[in-house]
Design a protein around this motif. Structure first.
Motif, PDB file in Angstrom:
ATOM      1  N   THR A 105       0.748  -1.129   0.007  1.00 48.72           N
ATOM      2  CA  THR A 105      -0.109  -0.029   0.056  1.00 48.72           C
ATOM      3  C   THR A 105       0.872   1.258   0.012  1.00 48.72           C
ATOM      4  O   THR A 105       0.625   2.211  -0.741  1.00 48.72           O
ATOM      5  CB  THR A 105      -0.715  -0.063   1.247  1.00 48.72           C
ATOM      6  N   ASN A 106       1.738   1.209   0.830  1.00 51.16           N
ATOM      7  CA  ASN A 106       2.758   2.563   0.858  1.00 51.16           C
ATOM      8  C   ASN A 106       4.228   1.990   0.338  1.00 51.16           C
ATOM      9  O   ASN A 106       5.300   1.897   1.026  1.00 51.16           O
ATOM     10  CB  ASN A 106       3.129   2.808   2.235  1.00 51.16           C
ATOM     11  N   TYR A 107       4.120   1.705  -1.046  1.00 48.34           N
ATOM     12  CA  TYR A 107       5.229   0.976  -1.821  1.00 48.34           C
ATOM     13  C   TYR A 107       6.664   1.832  -1.662  1.00 48.34           C
ATOM     14  O   TYR A 107       7.559   1.260  -1.333  1.00 48.34           O
ATOM     15  CB  TYR A 107       4.794   0.777  -3.354  1.00 48.34           C
ATOM     16  N   ALA A 108       6.531   3.160  -1.888  1.00 46.43           N
ATOM     17  CA  ALA A 108       7.737   3.896  -1.798  1.00 46.43           C
ATOM     18  C   ALA A 108       8.435   3.823  -0.578  1.00 46.43           C
ATOM     19  O   ALA A 108       9.772   3.651  -0.505  1.00 46.43           O
ATOM     20  CB  ALA A 108       7.453   5.467  -2.099  1.00 46.43           C
ATOM     21  N   ASP A 109       7.976   4.025   0.494  1.00 44.75           N
ATOM     22  CA  ASP A 109       8.665   3.807   1.891  1.00 44.75           C
ATOM     23  C   ASP A 109       9.043   2.499   2.002  1.00 44.75           C
ATOM     24  O   ASP A 109      10.218   2.231   2.461  1.00 44.75           O
ATOM     25  CB  ASP A 109       7.826   4.169   3.118  1.00 44.75           C
ATOM     26  N   ASP A 110       8.157   1.368   1.649  1.00 48.88           N
ATOM     27  CA  ASP A 110       8.629  -0.002   1.986  1.00 48.88           C
ATOM     28  C   ASP A 110       9.846  -0.426   0.963  1.00 48.88           C
ATOM     29  O   ASP A 110      10.657  -1.275   1.376  1.00 48.88           O
ATOM     30  CB  ASP A 110       7.272  -0.955   1.890  1.00 48.88           C
ATOM     31  N   ILE A 111       9.676   0.006  -0.053  1.00 45.01           N
ATOM     32  CA  ILE A 111      10.712  -0.515  -0.960  1.00 45.01           C
ATOM     33  C   ILE A 111      12.001   0.006  -0.494  1.00 45.01           C
ATOM     34  O   ILE A 111      13.054  -0.585  -0.641  1.00 45.01           O
ATOM     35  CB  ILE A 111      10.316  -0.427  -2.358  1.00 45.01           C
ATOM     36  N   ALA A 112      11.983   1.211  -0.190  1.00 41.51           N
ATOM     37  CA  ALA A 112      13.199   2.009   0.290  1.00 41.51           C
ATOM     38  C   ALA A 112      13.960   1.116   1.411  1.00 41.51           C
ATOM     39  O   ALA A 112      15.076   0.940   1.516  1.00 41.51           O
ATOM     40  CB  ALA A 112      12.856   3.337   0.658  1.00 41.51           C
ATOM     41  N   THR A 113      12.858   0.728   2.364  1.00 44.13           N
ATOM     42  CA  THR A 113      13.498  -0.128   3.582  1.00 44.13           C
ATOM     43  C   THR A 113      14.074  -1.300   3.094  1.00 44.13           C
ATOM     44  O   THR A 113      15.319  -1.690   3.520  1.00 44.13           O
ATOM     45  CB  THR A 113      12.352  -0.261   4.716  1.00 44.13           C
ATOM     46  N   MET A 114      13.388  -1.860   2.381  1.00 47.77           N
ATOM     47  CA  MET A 114      14.073  -3.257   1.712  1.00 47.77           C
ATOM     48  C   MET A 114      15.313  -3.201   1.018  1.00 47.77           C
ATOM     49  O   MET A 114      16.021  -4.144   1.084  1.00 47.77           O
ATOM     50  CB  MET A 114      13.069  -3.885   0.840  1.00 47.77           C
ATOM     51  N   MET A 115      15.449  -2.142   0.334  1.00 48.65           N
ATOM     52  CA  MET A 115      16.626  -2.026  -0.402  1.00 48.65           C
ATOM     53  C   MET A 115      17.955  -1.571   0.415  1.00 48.65           C
ATOM     54  O   MET A 115      19.046  -1.419  -0.415  1.00 48.65           O
ATOM     55  CB  MET A 115      16.368  -0.896  -1.660  1.00 48.65           C
ATOM     56  N   GLN A 116      17.803  -1.532   1.500  1.00 49.60           N
ATOM     57  CA  GLN A 116      18.877  -1.210   2.247  1.00 49.60           C
ATOM     58  C   GLN A 116      19.575  -2.629   2.676  1.00 49.60           C
ATOM     59  O   GLN A 116      20.769  -2.440   3.294  1.00 49.60           O
ATOM     60  CB  GLN A 116      18.533  -0.571   3.814  1.00 49.60           C
ATOM     61  N   SER A 117      18.864  -3.603   2.136  1.00 48.46           N
ATOM     62  CA  SER A 117      19.894  -5.082   2.050  1.00 48.46           C
ATOM     63  C   SER A 117      19.846  -5.385   0.583  1.00 48.46           C
ATOM     64  O   SER A 117      19.348  -4.867  -0.483  1.00 48.46           O
ATOM     65  CB  SER A 117      18.939  -6.050   3.028  1.00 48.46           C
ATOM     66  N   ASP A 118      20.334  -6.662   0.287  1.00 47.51           N
ATOM     67  CA  ASP A 118      20.148  -7.269  -1.159  1.00 47.51           C
ATOM     68  C   ASP A 118      18.870  -7.921  -1.286  1.00 47.51           C
ATOM     69  O   ASP A 118      18.599  -8.317  -2.380  1.00 47.51           O
ATOM     70  CB  ASP A 118      21.458  -8.430  -1.366  1.00 47.51           C
ATOM     71  N   SER A 119      18.034  -8.019  -0.317  1.00 46.58           N
ATOM     72  CA  SER A 119      16.723  -8.626  -0.377  1.00 46.58           C
ATOM     73  C   SER A 119      15.519  -7.667  -0.685  1.00 46.58           C
ATOM     74  O   SER A 119      14.877  -7.320   0.056  1.00 46.58           O
ATOM     75  CB  SER A 119      16.453  -9.545   0.657  1.00 46.58           C
ATOM     76  N   TYR A 120      15.430  -7.439  -2.170  1.00 47.91           N
ATOM     77  CA  TYR A 120      14.340  -6.643  -2.539  1.00 47.91           C
ATOM     78  C   TYR A 120      13.688  -7.287  -3.623  1.00 47.91           C
ATOM     79  O   TYR A 120      13.580  -6.641  -4.717  1.00 47.91           O
ATOM     80  CB  TYR A 120      14.758  -5.236  -2.750  1.00 47.91           C
TER      81      TYR A 120
END
Length: 471
Positions: A105-120
Motif C-alpha cells: 500500500t505504501n510502496y515508496a517507503d517499504d521498497i526504500a527500507t527493503m533496498m537497504q539489504s540485497d533482499s528486495y
C-alpha cells in the motif's frame, strides 16, 4: 551489500520517509496507477502466486526456471486476481518459472527500507526517489540505450553510461479529470482554451450546480504533485527542460512561464474557498472517486491513469462511466493546446537476483507483451502502439500530444541532481516543498504577494544549484 550501496539505499529511505519522491504519474495506493497513498492499510500483506501450468515447452527450451518475486504497488490488482490471471501468459512462454507477487500500500517507503539489504525481490517497480546515477548499484541492465530506444518510450531518465536499467510499464497524458454532466449542467458548452476560461468554468459550476467545482485532494499529499505533470505540456515544447531550463538557464518562475501558468492557476483556485471543498485538510482520496462519479465533484487535476479508476467507481455506484471525461490543461500557445505523455512506474530487475535471467525475461514480457498498460487504459510504453480510447476527447480541442525530447548525453541526470540538491524538487511531495507552501499561503488568504515571494525563493535556490552543477 557494500558501503556505497548501503549509503544509496539509506538515501532512498530518507527521501521516502520525508515524502521527497519523484511521483510524476507514479503509484502507491491500493487502486491507482499513479499515486502514493500513505493512508491506506498496512503494507506487505498481499501476496499471490501466479499459475505455473502454462502450455507448451518453450519455457524449458529457454532454459529458464525457478521462482521470482515481483514487488509492486497495485494491491488492487493482486486482490482482484488480475496479476495472477495476467501471468498465465508469461507461463505459457516460460512454464518452469514460478511468479510470486507482493504488493504494498505504501510502496515508496517499504521498497526504500527493503533496498537497504540485497533482499528486495527479483523484480521491482523502480523506486522514483533513487538518483539516476545509482541505478546500476541496484539493477541489471536490459541492454544499450541505442538498441532499446527505438522500441520503448521514456528510457532517458533510466539510463546510465548508455545502458538501460528500467523498462516502462505504461504511461499517461497530463491533464484534468472532470465530470461531463456536471460541466454541462453548469451551462458550459465548450471546453476552456485558456487558464482564465478554466477558472471561469469552475465559477459556473459553483453558481449553477451543487457540485464542488474543484476537489484539491490536499490531505492525501501526493495529489498536489499531479500539478507538476502539467508543466512540460503547458510549455508546448518537447525540449523545454533540456534546452530552456538547463541550456538556456531560464528561471522556473517568471511571468507567463509554464511553471507560472500551472502553479499560478493552482494558487488562484486554492485561494478562492468557493471553488474547492470546505476543508482541504480532511479530503478523502477513496471517497472522491464515487463522489465525482455521482456528480458531487466537478474537476480534479490527475494524470490520465485515473480515468479507468473513476469509471470503475461510477459502475460500482450505479452512475454512468461515460460521465467521466478528460481534458488537457488549457494553456494555449499561439492558439494551440499541448499535453505531454510521461511514464508511470518503470520496472527493474534486482541485480542480486538468484534467477536474474528469469527476472529480466519477466520485465521484458510485462512491458512488451502482457497487455497490462492497455487493460489499465494507459499509453503503451511500446512505440507505435495505438493510443487508449480514454484520450479520444483530446480530438475535440485538436490537442497535440508529445513525448519529451531525448536528453543529450551531457545533461542526463542533471535535472534530477539539481532538483534533489537544491531541495526545490518540482516532483517532490515533502511538506516543505514549494507546492505545499503555495497551497498553505492560498488557503490562508495571503494573496499573490506571497505567491511571488515563494516563486522568488524557488528561483534563487534552483538557479544557485543549477549554476554549481552545470557551471
Amino acid at each position: 551489500m557494500n558501503t556505497k550501496f548501503k549509503k544509496a539505499a539509506a538515501m532512498i529511505a530518507a527521501l521516502a520517509m520525508t515524502g521527497t519522491v519523484f511521483t510524476a504519474c507514479s503509484s502507491g495506493n491500493d487502486d491507482g496507477a499513479a499515486s502514493d497513498d500513505t493512508t491506506a492499510s498496512a503494507a506487505g500483506d498481499t501476496t499471490s502466486a501466479a499459475a505455473d501450468d502454462g502450455a507448451g515447452d518453450t519455457g524449458s527450451a529457454s532454459g529458464l526456471s525457478g521462482t521470482i518475486k515481483v514487488l509492486h504497488h497495485r494491491t488492487d490488482r493482486d486482490q482482484d486476481g488480475t496479476m495472477t490471471k495476467l501471468t498465465e501468459g508469461f507461463n505459457a512462454i516460460y512454464p518452469d518459472v514460478k511468479v510470486e507477487y507482493q504488493s504494498f500500500t505504501n510502496y515508496a517507503d517499504d521498497i526504500a527500507t527493503m533496498m537497504q539489504s540485497d533482499s528486495y525481490g527479483d523484480v521491482v517497480m523502480t523506486p522514483q526517489a533513487l538518483k539516476q546515477s545509482d541505478l546500476p548499484n541496484f539493477f541489471a541492465s536490459f541492454g544499450s540505450y541505442d538498441e532499446l530506444s527505438p522500441k520503448y518510450y521514456w528510457l532517458e531518465n533510466y539510463s546510465v553510461d548508455g545502458q538501460v536499467y528500467a523498462l516502462p510499464t505504461g504511461g499517461t497524458a497530463s491533464g484534468i479529470l472532470y465530470n461531463k454532466k456536471v460541466w454541462a449542467d453548469a451551462g458550459i458548452t465548450e471546453l476552456p482554451k485558456t487558464t482564465a476560461e478554466f477558472i471561469e468554468c469552475l465559477g459556473k459550476i459553483r453558481d449553477n450546480t451543487e457540485a464542488i467545482p474543484y476537489y484539491t485532494n490536499y490531505n492525501a499529499g501526493w495529489t498536489i504533485v499531479q500539478w507538476q505533470s502539467l508543466v512540460v505540456g503547458a510549455s508546448g515544447d518537447p525540449s523545454y527542460i533540456n534546452q530552456r531550463l538547463l541550456t538556456d538557464k531560464e528561471d522556473l518562475f517568471s511571468a507567463g512561464s509554464p511553471y507560472d501558468a500551472v502553479y499560478g492557476t493552482m494558487f488562484d483556485i486554492y485561494a478562492d474557498p468557493t471553488l474547492h471543498e470546505e476543508d482541504p485538510m480532511t479530503t478523502d482520496w477513496e471517497g472522491c472517486k464515487p463522489a465525482m462519479a455521482q456528480g458531487k465533484i466537478g474537476t480534479m487535476v490527475m494524470g490520465s491513469w485515473a480515468i479507468s479508476q473513476f469509471q470503475e467507481a461510477a459502475t460500482q455506484v450505479g452512475a454512468d462511466p461515460a460521465d467521466i471525461g478528460y481534458m488537457p490543461f488549457p494553456n494555449s500557445i499561439d492558439g494551440k493546446i499541448y499535453s505531454v505523455s510521461s511514464n508511470d512506474y518503470m520496472m527493474s530487475a534486482n541485480k542480486n537476483s538468484a534467477n536474474l535471467d528469469a527476472a529480466k525475461a519477466y520485465v521484458e514480457w510485462f512491458c512488451s507483451d502482457s497487455g497490462f498498460a492497455q487493460n489499465e487504459g494507459e499509453i503503451s510504453g511500446l512505440k507505435g502502439a495505438p493510443m487508449p480510447e480514454t484520450l479520444s476527447s483530446f480530438d475535440e480541442l485538436g490537442v497535440e500530444l508529445f513525448v519529451e525530447a531525448p536528453t543529450p548525453e551531457n545533461l542526463i541526470g542533471k535535472f534530477d541532481d539539481i532538483a534533489k540538491t537544491s531541495e526545490v524538487d518540482p516532483w517532490g511531495d515533502a511538506s516543505t516543498n514549494f507546492k505545499f507552501r503555495m497551497a498553505e499561503a492560498a488557503f490562508d488568504g495571503k494573496g499573490r504577494e506571497e505567491y511571488d515571494n515563494i516563486c522568488a525563493d524557488v528561483n534563487s535556490r534552483w538557479n544557485a544549484t543549477r549554476d554549481e552543477i552545470l557551471g
